[in-house]
Scaffold this active site. Structure first.
Site, PDB file in Angstrom:
ATOM      1  CG  MET A   1      23.523  -4.178  71.513  1.00 57.48           C
ATOM      2  SD  MET A   1      21.909  -3.445  71.513  1.00 57.48           S
ATOM      3  CE  MET A   1      22.131  -2.166  72.724  1.00 57.48           C
ATOM      4  N   GLY A   4      31.258  -5.120  74.614  1.00 62.59           N
ATOM      5  CA  GLY A   4      32.641  -4.776  74.943  1.00 62.59           C
ATOM      6  C   GLY A   4      33.535  -4.533  73.746  1.00 62.59           C
ATOM      7  CE  LYS A   5      29.841  -2.851  68.483  1.00 57.12           C
ATOM      8  NZ  LYS A   5      29.897  -1.417  68.756  1.00 57.12           N
ATOM      9  CB  THR A   6      33.869   0.728  72.576  1.00 58.57           C
ATOM     10  OG1 THR A   6      32.850   0.904  71.594  1.00 58.57           O
ATOM     11  CG2 THR A   6      34.637   2.034  72.728  1.00 58.57           C
ATOM     12  CG  ASP A  69      33.978   1.325  68.228  1.00 63.27           C
ATOM     13  OD1 ASP A  69      33.590   0.172  67.922  1.00 63.27           O
ATOM     14  OD2 ASP A  69      33.663   1.882  69.297  1.00 63.27           O
ATOM     15  CD  GLU A  70      29.399   1.869  67.534  1.00 62.19           C
ATOM     16  OE1 GLU A  70      28.688   1.172  66.777  1.00 62.19           O
ATOM     17  OE2 GLU A  70      29.283   1.860  68.774  1.00 62.19           O
ATOM     18  CD  GLN A  72      27.738  -0.098  63.553  1.00 61.34           C
ATOM     19  OE1 GLN A  72      28.847  -0.582  63.583  1.00 61.34           O
ATOM     20  NE2 GLN A  72      27.198   0.488  64.621  1.00 61.34           N
TER      21      GLN A  72
END
Ligand SMILES: [Zn+2]
Length: 172
Positions: A1, A4-6, A69-70, A72
């Site tokens: 969180m 910067g992954k998005t 993305d996301e 999980q």
């Protein structure tokens, strides 16, 4: 969180588009914090995304490159990804590896085992400001494993601060 992954997913999608690839971006249906059919990073950059609930649903879509993305939050298993990968499709997948209880999050463990390139991203620890925040701490009492939320509920913390928060040694 807040690592910067998005932004990374959006950048890679644009890079692949420049390379002339047919690109599709997916995100879990339940994650509609910012937009229903767009991924939006913290700098306001956005890209259209397909909402899915189960990993299997990606088989209905044809692309050269699949970005998710996301990850999980998705249901199902990673078989669909492996099948498409064996046909030469490329994947870029981002997600949180651990829940706030430090348990493997959804199918992240499975996908990490199969990935040929893994980049662990870190955030700034909300408590001590060190640069190696790899855990999420939930500021409120949770009733289940999954509670979708943003900065109001979760904060990035380093391992040391995580342990101090959980033990009650420090309070927010
Ligand atoms: Zn810290």
């Amino acid at each position: 969180m807040r690592c910067g992954k998005t932004q990374k997913i959006i950048d890679e999608a644009n890079r692949q588009k420049i390379a002339g690839k047919k690109v599709l971006v997916f995100k879990p249906l339940m994650d509609n914090r910012f937009s229903d059919n767009h991924l939006i990073d913290r700098n306001g950059n956005e890209i259209s995304a397909v909402n899915i609930e189960n990993i299997d649903e990606i088989k209905k879509f044809d692309a050269d490159v699949y970005l998710i993305d996301e990850f999980q939050f998705l249901q199902g298993d990673i078989k669909a990804i492996q099948e498409l990968e064996s046909k030469g499709k490329k994947f870029f997948i981002a997600g949180l590896n651990l829940t706030t209880e430090k348990k493997p999050f959804g199918k992240m463990g499975d996908i990490l085992c199969c990935a040929d390139n893994i980049q662990m991203m870190t955030s700034i620890c909300e408590v001590c400001k060190s640069e190696n925040a790899t855990y999420s701490y939930c500021k409120i009492e949770k009733t289940g494993d999954i509670l979708v939320g943003g900065d109001d509920i979760y904060i990035p913390v380093c391992n040391q601060c995580y342990n101090k928060l959980v033990s009650g040694e420090i309070k927010l």
